[in-house]
Write a protein that holds these residues in place. Structure first.
Motif, PDB file in Angstrom:
ATOM      1  N   ASN A   1      -7.076   4.612  -5.366  1.00  0.00           N
ATOM      2  CA  ASN A   1      -8.437   3.940  -6.137  1.00  0.00           C
ATOM      3  C   ASN A   1      -8.021   2.515  -6.848  1.00  0.00           C
ATOM      4  O   ASN A   1      -9.223   1.351  -6.901  1.00  0.00           O
ATOM      5  N   ILE A   2      -6.999   1.784  -6.716  1.00  0.00           N
ATOM      6  CA  ILE A   2      -6.368   0.709  -7.116  1.00  0.00           C
ATOM      7  C   ILE A   2      -6.022  -0.364  -5.907  1.00  0.00           C
ATOM      8  O   ILE A   2      -5.363  -1.639  -6.300  1.00  0.00           O
ATOM      9  N   VAL A   3      -5.872   0.507  -5.437  1.00  0.00           N
ATOM     10  CA  VAL A   3      -4.973  -0.680  -4.015  1.00  0.00           C
ATOM     11  C   VAL A   3      -5.996  -1.957  -3.605  1.00  0.00           C
ATOM     12  O   VAL A   3      -5.912  -3.290  -3.542  1.00  0.00           O
ATOM     13  N   GLY A   4      -6.934  -1.592  -3.126  1.00  0.00           N
ATOM     14  CA  GLY A   4      -8.524  -3.129  -3.462  1.00  0.00           C
ATOM     15  C   GLY A   4      -8.018  -3.860  -4.366  1.00  0.00           C
ATOM     16  O   GLY A   4      -8.326  -5.042  -3.969  1.00  0.00           O
ATOM     17  N   ALA A   5      -8.137  -3.725  -5.539  1.00  0.00           N
ATOM     18  CA  ALA A   5      -8.295  -4.636  -6.653  1.00  0.00           C
ATOM     19  C   ALA A   5      -6.977  -4.844  -6.718  1.00  0.00           C
ATOM     20  O   ALA A   5      -7.463  -6.581  -6.725  1.00  0.00           O
ATOM     21  N   VAL A   6      -5.992  -4.384  -6.376  1.00  0.00           N
ATOM     22  CA  VAL A   6      -5.179  -4.995  -6.591  1.00  0.00           C
ATOM     23  C   VAL A   6      -4.747  -6.383  -5.647  1.00  0.00           C
ATOM     24  O   VAL A   6      -4.516  -7.420  -5.714  1.00  0.00           O
ATOM     25  N   LEU A   7      -4.591  -5.383  -4.426  1.00  0.00           N
ATOM     26  CA  LEU A   7      -4.471  -6.412  -2.956  1.00  0.00           C
ATOM     27  C   LEU A   7      -5.724  -7.845  -3.343  1.00  0.00           C
ATOM     28  O   LEU A   7      -5.161  -8.709  -2.970  1.00  0.00           O
ATOM     29  N   THR A   8      -7.066  -7.273  -3.471  1.00  0.00           N
ATOM     30  CA  THR A   8      -7.793  -8.778  -3.762  1.00  0.00           C
ATOM     31  C   THR A   8      -7.630  -9.485  -4.763  1.00  0.00           C
ATOM     32  O   THR A   8      -7.525 -10.769  -4.464  1.00  0.00           O
TER      33      THR A   8
ATOM     34  N   LEU B   1     -13.863  -1.660  -1.115  1.00  0.00           N
ATOM     35  CA  LEU B   1     -14.754  -2.172  -1.779  1.00  0.00           C
ATOM     36  C   LEU B   1     -15.038  -1.424  -2.800  1.00  0.00           C
ATOM     37  O   LEU B   1     -15.304  -2.017  -4.087  1.00  0.00           O
ATOM     38  N   ARG B   2     -14.865  -0.525  -3.139  1.00  0.00           N
ATOM     39  CA  ARG B   2     -15.729  -0.223  -4.591  1.00  0.00           C
ATOM     40  C   ARG B   2     -13.969  -0.040  -5.314  1.00  0.00           C
ATOM     41  O   ARG B   2     -14.470  -1.032  -6.773  1.00  0.00           O
ATOM     42  N   SER B   3     -13.421  -0.070  -5.160  1.00  0.00           N
ATOM     43  CA  SER B   3     -11.694  -0.884  -5.780  1.00  0.00           C
ATOM     44  C   SER B   3     -11.547  -2.149  -6.576  1.00  0.00           C
ATOM     45  O   SER B   3     -12.085  -2.672  -7.784  1.00  0.00           O
ATOM     46  N   VAL B   4     -13.173  -2.774  -5.432  1.00  0.00           N
ATOM     47  CA  VAL B   4     -12.190  -4.809  -5.416  1.00  0.00           C
ATOM     48  C   VAL B   4     -13.367  -4.857  -6.200  1.00  0.00           C
ATOM     49  O   VAL B   4     -13.645  -5.672  -7.668  1.00  0.00           O
TER      50      VAL B   4
ATOM     51  N   VAL C   1       1.248  -1.383   0.101  1.00  0.00           N
ATOM     52  CA  VAL C   1       0.297   0.022  -0.167  1.00  0.00           C
ATOM     53  C   VAL C   1       0.896   0.496   0.084  1.00  0.00           C
ATOM     54  O   VAL C   1       0.584   2.282  -0.688  1.00  0.00           O
ATOM     55  N   LYS C   2       2.165   1.028   0.885  1.00  0.00           N
ATOM     56  CA  LYS C   2       2.957   2.573   1.020  1.00  0.00           C
ATOM     57  C   LYS C   2       3.392   2.926  -0.273  1.00  0.00           C
ATOM     58  O   LYS C   2       3.599   4.231  -0.719  1.00  0.00           O
ATOM     59  N   GLU C   3       3.398   1.570  -1.771  1.00  0.00           N
ATOM     60  CA  GLU C   3       4.272   1.699  -3.082  1.00  0.00           C
ATOM     61  C   GLU C   3       2.745   3.150  -3.827  1.00  0.00           C
ATOM     62  O   GLU C   3       2.966   3.580  -4.573  1.00  0.00           O
ATOM     63  N   PHE C   4       1.659   2.635  -3.341  1.00  0.00           N
ATOM     64  CA  PHE C   4       0.435   2.674  -4.319  1.00  0.00           C
ATOM     65  C   PHE C   4       0.811   4.152  -3.605  1.00  0.00           C
ATOM     66  O   PHE C   4       0.023   5.136  -3.931  1.00  0.00           O
ATOM     67  N   LEU C   5       0.204   4.462  -2.755  1.00  0.00           N
ATOM     68  CA  LEU C   5       0.392   6.116  -1.938  1.00  0.00           C
ATOM     69  C   LEU C   5       1.258   7.174  -2.590  1.00  0.00           C
ATOM     70  O   LEU C   5       0.659   7.941  -2.555  1.00  0.00           O
ATOM     71  N   TYR C   6       2.107   6.219  -2.618  1.00  0.00           N
ATOM     72  CA  TYR C   6       3.191   7.061  -3.305  1.00  0.00           C
ATOM     73  C   TYR C   6       2.893   7.917  -4.980  1.00  0.00           C
ATOM     74  O   TYR C   6       3.377   9.506  -5.116  1.00  0.00           O
ATOM     75  N   ILE C   7       2.132   6.842  -5.583  1.00  0.00           N
ATOM     76  CA  ILE C   7       2.031   7.427  -6.779  1.00  0.00           C
ATOM     77  C   ILE C   7       0.727   7.955  -6.967  1.00  0.00           C
ATOM     78  O   ILE C   7       0.291   8.043  -8.273  1.00  0.00           O
ATOM     79  N   ASP C   8       0.250   8.147  -5.516  1.00  0.00           N
ATOM     80  CA  ASP C   8      -1.216   8.718  -5.465  1.00  0.00           C
ATOM     81  C   ASP C   8      -2.494   8.226  -6.099  1.00  0.00           C
ATOM     82  O   ASP C   8      -2.973   8.677  -6.961  1.00  0.00           O
ATOM     83  N   ALA C   9      -2.207   6.459  -6.056  1.00  0.00           N
ATOM     84  CA  ALA C   9      -2.719   5.580  -6.398  1.00  0.00           C
ATOM     85  C   ALA C   9      -3.836   4.783  -5.516  1.00  0.00           C
ATOM     86  O   ALA C   9      -3.504   3.420  -5.932  1.00  0.00           O
TER      87      ALA C   9
ATOM     88  N   ILE D   1      -5.396  -4.549 -14.746  1.00  0.00           N
ATOM     89  CA  ILE D   1      -6.442  -4.103 -13.285  1.00  0.00           C
ATOM     90  C   ILE D   1      -6.643  -2.660 -14.126  1.00  0.00           C
ATOM     91  O   ILE D   1      -8.199  -2.575 -13.579  1.00  0.00           O
ATOM     92  N   ILE D   2      -5.813  -1.684 -14.110  1.00  0.00           N
ATOM     93  CA  ILE D   2      -5.982  -0.536 -14.723  1.00  0.00           C
ATOM     94  C   ILE D   2      -6.817  -0.224 -15.854  1.00  0.00           C
ATOM     95  O   ILE D   2      -7.854   0.409 -15.611  1.00  0.00           O
ATOM     96  N   ASN D   3      -6.690  -1.827 -16.545  1.00  0.00           N
ATOM     97  CA  ASN D   3      -8.071  -1.547 -17.474  1.00  0.00           C
ATOM     98  C   ASN D   3      -9.449  -1.316 -17.595  1.00  0.00           C
ATOM     99  O   ASN D   3     -10.319  -0.959 -18.094  1.00  0.00           O
ATOM    100  N   SER D   4      -9.503  -1.984 -16.473  1.00  0.00           N
ATOM    101  CA  SER D   4     -10.673  -2.787 -16.011  1.00  0.00           C
ATOM    102  C   SER D   4     -11.907  -1.431 -14.787  1.00  0.00           C
ATOM    103  O   SER D   4     -12.294  -1.948 -14.385  1.00  0.00           O
ATOM    104  N   LEU D   5     -10.707  -0.386 -14.000  1.00  0.00           N
ATOM    105  CA  LEU D   5     -11.459   0.563 -13.848  1.00  0.00           C
ATOM    106  C   LEU D   5     -11.928   1.597 -14.382  1.00  0.00           C
ATOM    107  O   LEU D   5     -11.528   1.857 -15.674  1.00  0.00           O
TER     108      LEU D   5
END
Length: 266
Positions: free
Chosen positions: A84-91, A185-188, A74-82, A262-266
């Motif tokens: 909205n895709i944290v939940g999708a990537v982890l799940t 959950l919205r990202s998931v 998660v900290k890597e996604f926060l660094y690039i301000d992403a 994942i990014i294409n599906s969001l």
């Protein structure tokens, strides 16, 4: 030269014998499904061992792996301000890889090793031969219930582990990184489809079949005394782990190699 040829033949037979037993066991399982309907008691007993008794360690493992994985990602996604895709990537990581593989590894360590040790002990103490004398097929009486129990229990354990991992990820995201559960959950919801869950459960079914067959065959293939029981158990666990990792790569390649990002599906 004749002695050398003889040793080569012996080594080839030793290497081929477990795989021939696996093939023979698979055929017997296919033609003996009616045994499950007539005698479900043994299968239910093994199902309790593989399923409910393995659930606590599966939950603990899934919880802590989910939290550690979330801390690192998660900290890597926060660094690039992403965010909205944290939940999708982890799940998706949990669904496609971590949950089925970790569940299989836990069951191998806890249950498959027990299968091999138990059957190997029965083999070296000639209890298997006693079953033949009593006109009971060891394949139906000992092996078949364990395989059925593993195939049925692994998908359930996998799904529960998946839910636990996602819940622990939501907890860490909200507690340490102040990411709202609704955002997670919205990202998931935007990335996860039922087909992914179906493929994950299919992986678990295949893993359950593989680990149970290997553990039982290695137990039946044991000769000698107590030392051979330990060797067969160790060999069974190592072989099962390698088989799971290899089959996981093959399944992931055919299941997910052509799936969009994942990014294409969001």
């Amino acid at each position: 030269l004749n002695n050398y040829i003889y040793l080569v033949k012996i080594n080839i037979r030793i290497c081929i014998k477990p795989f021939m037993l696996i093939f023979d066991l698979s055929l017997k399982i296919v033609f003996s499904l009616k045994y499950l309907l007539r005698n479900p008691k043994n299968s239910i007993e093994q199902l309790i061992i593989v399923g409910p008794e393995s659930l606590p360690i599966c939950l603990l493992t899934a919880c802590f792996v989910g939290m550690v994985f979330t801390l690192q990602v998660v900290k890597e996604f926060l660094y690039i301000d992403a965010v909205n895709i944290v939940g999708a990537v982890l799940t998706l990581a949990f669904v496609r890889e971590l949950s089925p593989v970790l569940t299989a590894v836990i069951v191998i360590a806890r249950v498959a090793s027990c299968f091999t040790a138990e059957i190997a002990t029965m083999k070296v103490t000639e209890q298997i031969d006693a079953l033949y004398i009593l006109n009971n097929d060891p394949i139906l009486y000992i092996i078949f219930p364990r395989i059925v129990a593993s195939i049925l229990a692994l998908p359930v354990l996998n799904f529960i582990s998946l839910v636990t991992s996602v819940a622990s990820s939501i907890f860490i995201c909200f507690t340490l990184y102040h990411i709202s559960p609704m955002v997670f959950l919205r990202s998931v919801h935007s990335a996860l489809v039922l087909l992914d869950i179906g493929k994950s459960l299919l992986k678990a079914v295949i893993f359950g079949c593989i680990l149970s067959i290997i553990s039982c065959v290695w137990g039946l293939n044991t000769v000698g005394g107590a030392k051979s029981v330990g060797y067969s158990t160790t060999s069974s666990v190592v072989t099962s782990l390698l088989a799971i990792f290899f089959i996981d790569f093959i399944l992931s390649y055919f299941m997910f190699s052509k799936v969009g990002g994942i990014i294409n599906s969001l």
